[in-house]
Design a protein around this motif. Structure first.
Motif, mmCIF file in Angstrom:
data_model
loop_
_atom_site.group_PDB
_atom_site.id
_atom_site.type_symbol
_atom_site.label_atom_id
_atom_site.label_comp_id
_atom_site.label_asym_id
_atom_site.label_seq_id
_atom_site.Cartn_x
_atom_site.Cartn_y
_atom_site.Cartn_z
ATOM 1 N N ALA A 117 0.833 -1.209 0.000
ATOM 2 C CA ALA A 117 0.000 0.000 0.000
ATOM 3 C C ALA A 117 0.863 1.253 0.000
ATOM 4 O O ALA A 117 0.587 2.218 -0.733
ATOM 5 N N ALA A 118 1.915 1.252 0.790
ATOM 6 C CA ALA A 118 2.797 2.416 0.860
ATOM 7 C C ALA A 118 3.561 2.615 -0.443
ATOM 8 O O ALA A 118 3.723 3.748 -0.920
ATOM 9 N N THR A 119 4.027 1.523 -1.039
ATOM 10 C CA THR A 119 4.767 1.617 -2.301
ATOM 11 C C THR A 119 3.873 2.133 -3.424
ATOM 12 O O THR A 119 4.289 2.973 -4.235
ATOM 13 N N ASN A 120 2.652 1.646 -3.484
ATOM 14 C CA ASN A 120 1.716 2.128 -4.507
ATOM 15 C C ASN A 120 1.414 3.613 -4.324
ATOM 16 O O ASN A 120 1.294 4.359 -5.306
ATOM 17 N N ALA A 121 1.299 4.046 -3.066
ATOM 18 C CA ALA A 121 1.075 5.470 -2.804
ATOM 19 C C ALA A 121 2.261 6.305 -3.266
ATOM 20 O O ALA A 121 2.095 7.425 -3.785
ATOM 21 N N LEU A 122 3.473 5.764 -3.111
ATOM 22 C CA LEU A 122 4.678 6.459 -3.571
ATOM 23 C C LEU A 122 4.675 6.583 -5.092
ATOM 24 O O LEU A 122 4.936 7.661 -5.645
ATOM 25 N N ILE A 123 4.371 5.495 -5.771
ATOM 26 C CA ILE A 123 4.341 5.502 -7.235
ATOM 27 C C ILE A 123 3.284 6.465 -7.755
ATOM 28 O O ILE A 123 3.480 7.164 -8.754
ATOM 29 N N ASN A 124 2.155 6.538 -7.063
ATOM 30 C CA ASN A 124 1.045 7.391 -7.497
ATOM 31 C C ASN A 124 1.213 8.850 -7.090
ATOM 32 O O ASN A 124 0.333 9.677 -7.372
ATOM 33 N N GLU B 30 1.189 10.104 -4.094
ATOM 34 C CA GLU B 30 0.397 10.469 -2.923
ATOM 35 C C GLU B 30 1.273 10.739 -1.702
ATOM 36 O O GLU B 30 0.868 11.448 -0.774
ATOM 37 N N ILE B 31 2.448 10.133 -1.669
ATOM 38 C CA ILE B 31 3.460 10.435 -0.658
ATOM 39 C C ILE B 31 4.749 10.785 -1.385
ATOM 40 O O ILE B 31 4.921 10.464 -2.566
ATOM 41 N N ASP B 32 5.661 11.448 -0.691
ATOM 42 C CA ASP B 32 6.900 11.914 -1.328
ATOM 43 C C ASP B 32 8.062 10.950 -1.133
ATOM 44 O O ASP B 32 8.907 10.794 -2.006
ATOM 45 N N VAL B 33 8.138 10.331 0.048
ATOM 46 C CA VAL B 33 9.213 9.397 0.364
ATOM 47 C C VAL B 33 8.619 8.225 1.134
ATOM 48 O O VAL B 33 7.533 8.326 1.712
ATOM 49 N N LEU B 34 9.368 7.135 1.164
ATOM 50 C CA LEU B 34 8.927 5.934 1.876
ATOM 51 C C LEU B 34 9.985 5.527 2.886
ATOM 52 O O LEU B 34 11.172 5.405 2.549
ATOM 53 N N VAL B 35 9.559 5.293 4.125
ATOM 54 C CA VAL B 35 10.435 4.776 5.178
ATOM 55 C C VAL B 35 9.833 3.452 5.638
ATOM 56 O O VAL B 35 8.668 3.402 6.050
ATOM 57 N N THR B 36 10.614 2.387 5.576
ATOM 58 C CA THR B 36 10.096 1.050 5.848
ATOM 59 C C THR B 36 10.631 0.517 7.171
ATOM 60 O O THR B 36 11.834 0.535 7.422
ATOM 61 N N ALA B 37 9.731 0.010 8.013
ATOM 62 C CA ALA B 37 10.135 -0.665 9.246
ATOM 63 C C ALA B 37 10.601 -2.079 8.911
ATOM 64 O O ALA B 37 10.285 -2.615 7.842
ATOM 65 N N PRO B 38 11.338 -2.719 9.820
ATOM 66 C CA PRO B 38 11.948 -4.028 9.504
ATOM 67 C C PRO B 38 10.930 -5.132 9.221
ATOM 68 O O PRO B 38 9.876 -5.207 9.851
ATOM 69 N N ILE B 39 11.283 -5.983 8.272
ATOM 70 C CA ILE B 39 10.457 -7.135 7.896
ATOM 71 C C ILE B 39 11.220 -8.427 8.184
ATOM 72 O O ILE B 39 12.443 -8.433 8.347
ATOM 73 N N ASN B 40 10.466 -9.535 8.233
ATOM 74 C CA ASN B 40 11.057 -10.864 8.332
ATOM 75 C C ASN B 40 11.029 -11.476 6.945
ATOM 76 O O ASN B 40 9.992 -11.945 6.473
ATOM 77 N N LYS B 41 12.167 -11.455 6.268
ATOM 78 C CA LYS B 41 12.222 -11.867 4.858
ATOM 79 C C LYS B 41 11.822 -13.336 4.690
ATOM 80 O O LYS B 41 11.082 -13.688 3.771
ATOM 81 N N GLU C 190 11.668 -4.245 -8.743
ATOM 82 C CA GLU C 190 10.625 -4.766 -9.630
ATOM 83 C C GLU C 190 9.485 -3.764 -9.789
ATOM 84 O O GLU C 190 8.994 -3.534 -10.895
ATOM 85 N N LYS C 191 9.077 -3.156 -8.687
ATOM 86 C CA LYS C 191 7.962 -2.203 -8.735
ATOM 87 C C LYS C 191 8.308 -0.969 -9.563
ATOM 88 O O LYS C 191 7.467 -0.438 -10.286
ATOM 89 N N PHE C 192 9.555 -0.515 -9.447
ATOM 90 C CA PHE C 192 9.951 0.721 -10.126
ATOM 91 C C PHE C 192 10.577 0.470 -11.490
ATOM 92 O O PHE C 192 10.833 1.409 -12.240
ATOM 93 N N GLY C 193 10.861 -0.793 -11.811
ATOM 94 C CA GLY C 193 11.433 -1.120 -13.106
ATOM 95 C C GLY C 193 12.843 -0.609 -13.295
ATOM 96 O O GLY C 193 13.238 -0.275 -14.423
ATOM 97 N N LYS C 194 13.623 -0.573 -12.216
ATOM 98 C CA LYS C 194 14.991 -0.068 -12.310
ATOM 99 C C LYS C 194 15.858 -0.706 -11.235
ATOM 100 O O LYS C 194 15.389 -0.951 -10.124
ATOM 101 N N LYS C 195 17.111 -0.984 -11.575
ATOM 102 C CA LYS C 195 18.031 -1.581 -10.615
ATOM 103 C C LYS C 195 18.472 -0.541 -9.595
ATOM 104 O O LYS C 195 18.777 0.604 -9.930
ATOM 105 N N GLY C 196 18.519 -0.954 -8.335
ATOM 106 C CA GLY C 196 18.990 -0.083 -7.267
ATOM 107 C C GLY C 196 20.267 -0.628 -6.651
ATOM 108 O O GLY C 196 20.806 -1.648 -7.089
ATOM 109 N N LEU C 197 20.718 0.048 -5.640
ATOM 110 C CA LEU C 197 21.950 -0.334 -4.970
ATOM 111 C C LEU C 197 21.754 -0.166 -3.470
ATOM 112 O O LEU C 197 21.337 0.902 -3.006
ATOM 113 N N MET C 198 22.004 -1.235 -2.716
ATOM 114 C CA MET C 198 21.906 -1.149 -1.268
ATOM 115 C C MET C 198 23.017 -0.239 -0.749
ATOM 116 O O MET C 198 24.195 -0.486 -0.988
#
Length: 362
Positions: free
Chosen positions: A107-114, A116-127, A146-154
């Motif tokens: 939901a947050a990522t879709n809001a970023l793409i659309n 509706e929000i300017d930046v995204l800060v993600t809390a920790p997940i259990n991969k 995958e969502k943005f269609g571009k390679k990123g870098l950690m």
């Protein structure tokens, strides 16, 4: 609202709520003046956060909304994704907490793409748990790529130390086969541009680590440095990118060495992140560089062992919020500068009178 009055909308995904995600989110937003700086928008559950704020004795008042457009600048906004009661089992991942982590992130990522929000800060997940329930990626980075269609870098960052990693969440046995001259060149160029656009460093100096002990010792402990890494560095340097190395990883992270550079590219996850988290654990921020949108996160995990004990330190999450805002502003300033620089200037010639001069009509 004028540009000076505009408050950046910070979207927040909650991660696994049986970990420390909600705790560090709420602690980061506990100062009543926090909404003077940005507009927080949490993608979560009102009932869940009300339950957890009582555990941690926090006095938050949330503005519950059903869509981002309803967010108010002077409130801590909660997009109420789940209205039913939530079963909380602090310290243990469950199917419900895992599915909520996925739903919140999507939901947050879709809001970023659309927009509706300017930046995204993600809390920790259990991969591991998320992949059991249909999540296709070993972490945020692959999902966002995958969502943005571009390679990123950690890219792990503080004000003084910035560490990128060439290979992300893959087995150590697969690292050597996953590096190449062209890949390293692309990553160094991406890192160089990121330092210019997102961190306002005009001429970045980038160190590159070797893959093998002692950076291969001239080929006696592996030839990746000679055949892959060094040629990539040399080619980029000859084309104006200030890349240096390869340096032995075991001695690079001495303060007298790493502080001579603006960033370092490590070859694999633990080579870069182990020293980073030792030197900058509380203030470190995980930033996905090279993507068209700004996403940050704290540099730690779900911490099930301390969940619910009210001892989780929110500093890294707080740093992640303000780092995202800083990068967003830096990037906007850079893009505005480039746009203005590229505007065509009206030229005048001897045959064309200047509009400011009187014209002789006699």
């Amino acid at each position: 609202m004028s540009p000076k009055q505009y408050k950046i909308k910070v979207g927040i995904s909650i991660g696994d709520y049986n970990g420390i995600g909600p705790e560090i989110i709420m602690k980061s937003l506990k100062d009543k003046s926090i909404t003077d700086f940005f507009t927080p928008i949490i993608f979560g559950s009102g009932k869940l956060f009300t339950y957890q704020k009582n555990i941690f004795k926090l006095q938050h008042n949330f503005n519950y909304i059903t869509e981002v457009a309803q967010a108010q600048d002077d409130k801590i906004n909660m997009v109420n994704l789940w209205k039913d009661n939530v079963n909380v089992n602090l310290g243990t991942p469950t199917e419900e907490s895992t599915r909520m982590a996925i739903d919140s992130l999507e939901a947050a990522t879709n809001a970023l793409i659309n927009g509706e929000i300017d930046v995204l800060v993600t809390a920790p997940i259990n991969k591991e748990e998320m992949m059991k329930h249909g999540f296709q990626h070993a972490g945020h980075t692959g999902y966002l790529e995958e969502k943005f269609g571009k390679k990123g870098l950690m890219f792990l960052v503080t004000n003084d130390l910035k560490v990128a990693v060439s290979t992300h969440h893959i087995p150590l046995a697969s690292v050597a086969e996953n590096i190449s001259k062209e890949k390293i060149k692309k990553q160094i160029k991406l890192l160089n541009q990121c330092l210019i656009e997102d961190f306002c460093i005009e001429r970045p100096k980038i160190a590159v680590l070797g893959l093998n002990p002692h950076a291969g010792d001239g080929g006696t402990i592996g030839r990746e440095e000679i055949e892959i890494i060094e040629p990539a560095i040399r080619e980029l340097f000859d084309n104006g990118v200030l890349a240096f190395g390869p340096y032995p990883a075991d001695s690079y992270f001495q303060p007298g060495k790493y502080k001579n550079f603006d960033a370092v590219l490590a070859m694999y996850h633990d080579q870069g992140l182990a020293p980073f988290k030792t030197l900058a654990y509380e203030e470190g921020v995980n930033y996905t560089a090279g993507l068209p949108y700004v996403r940050t996160s704290p540099d730690h995990g779900v911490a099930y062992d301390i969940a619910g004990k009210n001892i989780a330190d929110e500093q890294s999450f707080t740093e992640a919020i303000f780092m995202a805002i800083k990068i967003f502003n830096n990037r906007k300033e850079y893009n505005d500068l480039i746009t203005n620089r590229m505007q065509p200037r009206r030229s005048s010639s001897a045959n064309s009178p200047d509009e400011d001069l009187p014209v002789d009509r006699a």
